[in-house]
Design a protein around this motif. Structure first.
Motif, short mmCIF file in Angstrom:
data_model
loop_
_atom_site.label_atom_id
_atom_site.label_comp_id
_atom_site.label_asym_id
_atom_site.label_seq_id
_atom_site.Cartn_x
_atom_site.Cartn_y
_atom_site.Cartn_z
N GLU A 1 0.83 -1.21 0.00
CA GLU A 1 0.00 0.00 0.00
C GLU A 1 0.86 1.25 0.00
OE1 GLU A 1 -4.10 -1.36 2.36
OE2 GLU A 1 -2.55 -0.15 3.33
N THR A 2 1.87 1.25 0.85
CA THR A 2 2.72 2.44 0.96
C THR A 2 3.50 2.69 -0.32
OG1 THR A 2 2.98 1.85 3.30
CG2 THR A 2 4.40 3.58 2.44
N ILE A 3 4.01 1.63 -0.93
CA ILE A 3 4.77 1.78 -2.17
C ILE A 3 3.88 2.31 -3.28
CG2 ILE A 3 6.05 0.53 -3.95
CD1 ILE A 3 7.03 -1.35 -1.77
N ILE A 4 2.68 1.76 -3.39
CA ILE A 4 1.74 2.22 -4.43
C ILE A 4 1.39 3.68 -4.23
CG2 ILE A 4 -0.59 1.93 -5.34
CD1 ILE A 4 -0.32 -1.07 -4.74
N ILE A 5 1.09 4.06 -3.00
CA ILE A 5 0.71 5.45 -2.72
C ILE A 5 1.87 6.40 -3.01
CG2 ILE A 5 0.07 7.06 -0.87
CD1 ILE A 5 -1.56 4.82 0.37
N SER A 6 3.09 5.99 -2.67
CA SER A 6 4.24 6.87 -2.88
C SER A 6 4.49 7.15 -4.35
CB SER A 6 5.49 6.25 -2.25
OG SER A 6 5.88 5.08 -2.95
N MET B 1 2.02 7.50 -6.61
CA MET B 1 0.89 8.22 -7.21
C MET B 1 1.25 9.68 -7.41
SD MET B 1 -2.41 6.74 -5.14
CE MET B 1 -3.01 5.07 -5.40
N ARG B 2 0.44 10.36 -8.21
CA ARG B 2 0.61 11.80 -8.39
C ARG B 2 0.17 12.54 -7.13
NH1 ARG B 2 1.81 13.07 -13.58
NH2 ARG B 2 1.41 11.46 -15.16
N GLY B 3 0.64 13.76 -7.00
CA GLY B 3 0.48 14.52 -5.76
C GLY B 3 -0.92 14.53 -5.18
N ARG B 4 -1.95 14.87 -5.98
CA ARG B 4 -3.31 14.99 -5.47
C ARG B 4 -3.84 13.65 -4.98
NH1 ARG B 4 -7.66 17.35 -9.51
NH2 ARG B 4 -6.21 19.10 -9.36
N TRP B 5 -3.70 12.61 -5.80
CA TRP B 5 -4.22 11.30 -5.43
C TRP B 5 -3.42 10.69 -4.28
CZ3 TRP B 5 -8.86 10.26 -6.75
CH2 TRP B 5 -9.38 10.75 -7.96
N ARG B 6 -2.13 11.01 -4.22
CA ARG B 6 -1.30 10.50 -3.13
C ARG B 6 -1.84 10.99 -1.79
NH1 ARG B 6 4.68 12.53 -3.25
NH2 ARG B 6 4.60 11.38 -5.23
N GLY B 7 -2.16 12.28 -1.72
CA GLY B 7 -2.68 12.83 -0.48
C GLY B 7 -4.03 12.25 -0.11
N VAL B 8 -4.89 12.03 -1.11
CA VAL B 8 -6.23 11.49 -0.85
C VAL B 8 -6.15 10.08 -0.30
CG1 VAL B 8 -8.39 10.75 -1.93
CG2 VAL B 8 -7.37 12.94 -2.57
N PHE B 9 -5.38 9.21 -0.96
CA PHE B 9 -5.31 7.81 -0.52
C PHE B 9 -4.54 7.66 0.79
CE2 PHE B 9 -6.68 6.99 -4.84
CZ PHE B 9 -7.45 5.86 -4.71
N LEU B 10 -3.54 8.50 1.00
CA LEU B 10 -2.83 8.46 2.28
C LEU B 10 -3.77 8.86 3.41
CD1 LEU B 10 -0.08 7.92 3.56
CD2 LEU B 10 0.44 10.34 3.30
N LEU B 11 -4.62 9.83 3.17
CA LEU B 11 -5.60 10.24 4.17
C LEU B 11 -6.60 9.13 4.45
CD1 LEU B 11 -6.84 12.43 5.98
CD2 LEU B 11 -8.14 13.22 3.99
N ILE B 12 -7.02 8.41 3.39
CA ILE B 12 -7.98 7.31 3.57
C ILE B 12 -7.39 6.22 4.46
CG2 ILE B 12 -9.15 5.42 2.37
CD1 ILE B 12 -9.53 7.33 0.01
N ILE B 13 -6.11 5.90 4.24
CA ILE B 13 -5.47 4.83 5.01
C ILE B 13 -5.24 5.25 6.46
CG2 ILE B 13 -3.33 3.50 5.27
CD1 ILE B 13 -3.19 3.32 2.27
N LEU B 14 -4.87 6.52 6.66
CA LEU B 14 -4.58 7.00 8.01
C LEU B 14 -5.83 7.49 8.74
CD1 LEU B 14 -1.26 8.95 7.39
CD2 LEU B 14 -1.56 6.56 8.04
N ALA B 15 -6.95 7.60 8.03
CA ALA B 15 -8.17 8.12 8.65
C ALA B 15 -8.63 7.33 9.88
CB ALA B 15 -9.30 8.17 7.61
N PRO B 16 -8.47 5.98 9.91
CA PRO B 16 -8.90 5.26 11.12
C PRO B 16 -8.25 5.75 12.40
CG PRO B 16 -8.55 3.72 9.32
CD PRO B 16 -8.07 5.06 8.84
N LEU B 17 -7.06 6.36 12.31
CA LEU B 17 -6.40 6.87 13.51
C LEU B 17 -7.16 8.06 14.10
CD1 LEU B 17 -2.64 6.73 12.44
CD2 LEU B 17 -3.91 5.09 13.83
#
Length: 276
Positions: free
Chosen positions: A77-82, A84-100
């Protein structure tokens, strides 16, 4: 360490640990409560009673499985997100970290609803004729493990993400330009540089899983006890505080031994990576 920092360290960490260790040595009497007599009786009871040995074994197994699954899911997951392009990278990183950002109790209650006999998971599996009758997920090791992975994956992602930020893309491109396949470059160039992040993430996930209380208590119930719920029962149900303190101390020592041992072995095994 400066004076104020040392004072905070002693007050917030060492003092509670010392008091817990002393309490674990007290003798408990069901009629008279905690006695001013000290012995190793509580520790002998833990290591000689198969009930407690089973609880510690179950906790270690659950923590190990959760850690492995977090590595398997979190690293890709982390490799795929890293990448990605800037906008999508931030969106998907937020989705993964949102449970915190959500209470672990709320997340666990959500999983208990999903895993019920009439929950969304069983309804979906039956809708597609994958199963004929509802699966029993609540109050099982499988259900607790699934919920624990959901809780712990963000910690693995954060740790691996920190290592990925230090990875030079030109090194990977150099390997590809010299004729190596994508798989070879990942195995021999990328993965070794991610090992420090994977190790730190595994330590965090294992330690938090071994001491987790809310998720095992709500999803496992009284039928699937782990060390944290066993200590809770001794403190609040039987009121045997010394035995509960002894369980907590054994859990702490076991955590330290396992984590330090695995850390030393991995550092020796991949010495060149960590020294580089």
């Amino acid at each position: 360490m400066s004076g104020p920092g040392l004072l905070v360290f002693v007050t917030m960490l060492l003092a509670p640990l010392a008091l817990t260790a002393i309490l674990s040595l007290n003798v408990f009497n069901g009629m008279e409560g905690i006695q001013n007599v000290y012995s190793l009786k509580n520790y002998l009871e833990i290591f000689s009673d198969s009930y407690y040995l089973e609880i510690f074994g179950r906790t270690a197994l659950m923590s190990a499985i959760v850690t492995v699954l977090c590595v398997v899911l979190g690293v890709p997951e982390t490799i795929i997100i890293s990448r990605m392009r800037g906008r999508w990278r931030g969106v998907f990183l937020l989705i993964i970290l949102a449970p915190l950002l959500i209470s672990v109790v709320v997340r666990t209650l959500g999983w208990s609803i999903l895993m019920g006999n009439n929950g969304l998971i069983n309804k979906g599996l039956m809708l597609f004729h994958i199963i004929d009758e509802p699966l029993r997920l609540a109050f099982t090791m499988t259900g607790v493990t699934i919920a624990m992975v959901h809780v712990m994956v963000p910690f693995m992602v954060i740790s691996v993400w920190a290592s990925l930020q230090k990875l030079d893309p030109q090194v990977e491109n150099a390997g590809l330009s010299l004729g190596a396949s994508q798989r070879t470059v990942f195995r021999r160039v990328v993965l070794p540089q991610l090992l420090p992040g994977i190790l730190s993430g595994s330590i965090i996930v294992f330690a938090l899983s071994a001491s987790a209380f809310a998720t095992p208590a709500l999803l496992g119930g009284r039928r699937l006890k782990v060390v944290a719920t066993a200590a809770y029962d001794e403190f609040l149900n039987t009121l045997n505080w010394p035995l509960g303190a002894a369980i907590a101390v054994v859990l702490l020592v076991a955590n330290i031994v396992i984590i330090v041992g695995c850390n030393r072995w991995i550092e020796r095994r991949f010495k060149a990576v960590f020294e580089g």
